[in-house]
Design an enzyme around this catalytic site. Structure first.
Site, PDB file in Angstrom:
ATOM      1  N   CYS A   1       9.902  44.209  37.970  1.00  0.00           N
ATOM      2  CA  CYS A   1      10.832  44.030  38.976  1.00  0.00           C
ATOM      3  C   CYS A   1      12.400  44.249  38.207  1.00  0.00           C
ATOM      4  O   CYS A   1      12.467  44.038  36.799  1.00  0.00           O
ATOM      5  CB  CYS A   1      11.007  42.827  39.788  1.00  0.00           C
ATOM      6  SG  CYS A   1      11.531  41.587  38.758  1.00  0.00           S
TER       7      CYS A   1
ATOM      8  N   CYS B   1      12.857  41.695  35.305  1.00  0.00           N
ATOM      9  CA  CYS B   1      12.000  41.883  34.090  1.00  0.00           C
ATOM     10  C   CYS B   1      12.400  43.005  33.520  1.00  0.00           C
ATOM     11  O   CYS B   1      12.417  42.735  31.917  1.00  0.00           O
ATOM     12  CB  CYS B   1      10.523  42.195  34.655  1.00  0.00           C
ATOM     13  SG  CYS B   1       9.699  41.045  36.013  1.00  0.00           S
TER      14      CYS B   1
END
Lengths: 77, 139
Positions: A11, A14
């Site tokens: 995501c 991250c």
């Protein structure tokens, strides 16, 4: 050579953590290898239930947060 | 497992995900054998299912699992639900060097520790309500 592992499912958080970790390593001029781990079973082997997380040379440094590059520098020393 | 924002995977790359502002609230329950432990456990599970936080592993903290200790260290709130005045959960946190926690105790809420009795819905509701008060007060 430091091994930086980014634990997360891919995501934006991250990805931001990976960017910041790389920026920190580059700013410090250290050799590093970065590995992104997105498999939940592998992530859970670290005892981590919340992502993203940063692991440096096998040591869990931060969980569930995205520190900026300056803060990550302290984790790489 | 609490993923950072798996539900937003389909969004455009680089787009902000809603979970970024979400506070990490971790819940730890007494794991003893008496009724108060069952009350603590059920309360933590109910709080988790109601979205007040995520139940996490007290035993993992006690075992010194580095990833779990770091998870607790980085959490915004750690709520320890102890069963009785033995304060095992609190002591586990203290032993791990973690100071960022708040504790509630089932026996402080008028619930007697009895070896053979089972948790009741009313007792669990009492602890859930107290936990919500404590969590709300910390914000």
């Amino acid at each position: 050579m430091k091994t930086l592992q980014i634990l997360g499912t891919g995501c934006p958080k991250c990805k931001k953590l990976a960017e910041n970790a790389e920026a920190a390593a580059k700013a410090m001029g250290i050799e590093y290898a970065i590995e992104k781990i997105s498999d939940l079973k592998e992530i859970m082997k670290f005892g981590i239930m919340i992502t993203p997380a940063l692991v440096v040379d096998g040591e869990v440094k931060v969980v569930g947060k995205v520190p900026d590059a300056e803060a990550i520098k302290a984790m790489l020393r | 497992m609490a993923e950072c924002c798996g539900k937003n995977k389909a969004k455009a790359p680089g787009e902000s995900c809603g979970c970024e502002k979400k506070e990490t609230v971790l819940l730890y329950a007494c794991s003893g054998g008496a009724n108060v432990a069952e009350v603590a456990d059920q309360a933590a599970r109910q709080l988790t299912s109601q979205g007040s936080g995520s139940m996490f592993c007290l035993a993992g903290i006690g075992a010194g699992i580095p990833g779990m200790i770091q998870t607790a260290r980085d959490a915004d709130v750690n709520l320890v639900i102890d069963g009785c005045p033995m304060d095992c959960g609190k002591k586990v946190f203290d032993k791990a060097g973690l100071t960022n926690y708040v504790q509630i105790k089932v026996t402080d809420l008028g619930i007697e520790k009895v070896k053979v009795a089972r948790a009741t819905e009313e007792q669990v509701a009492t602890v859930v309500a107290k936990a919500k008060d404590v969590l709300a007060a910390g914000r």
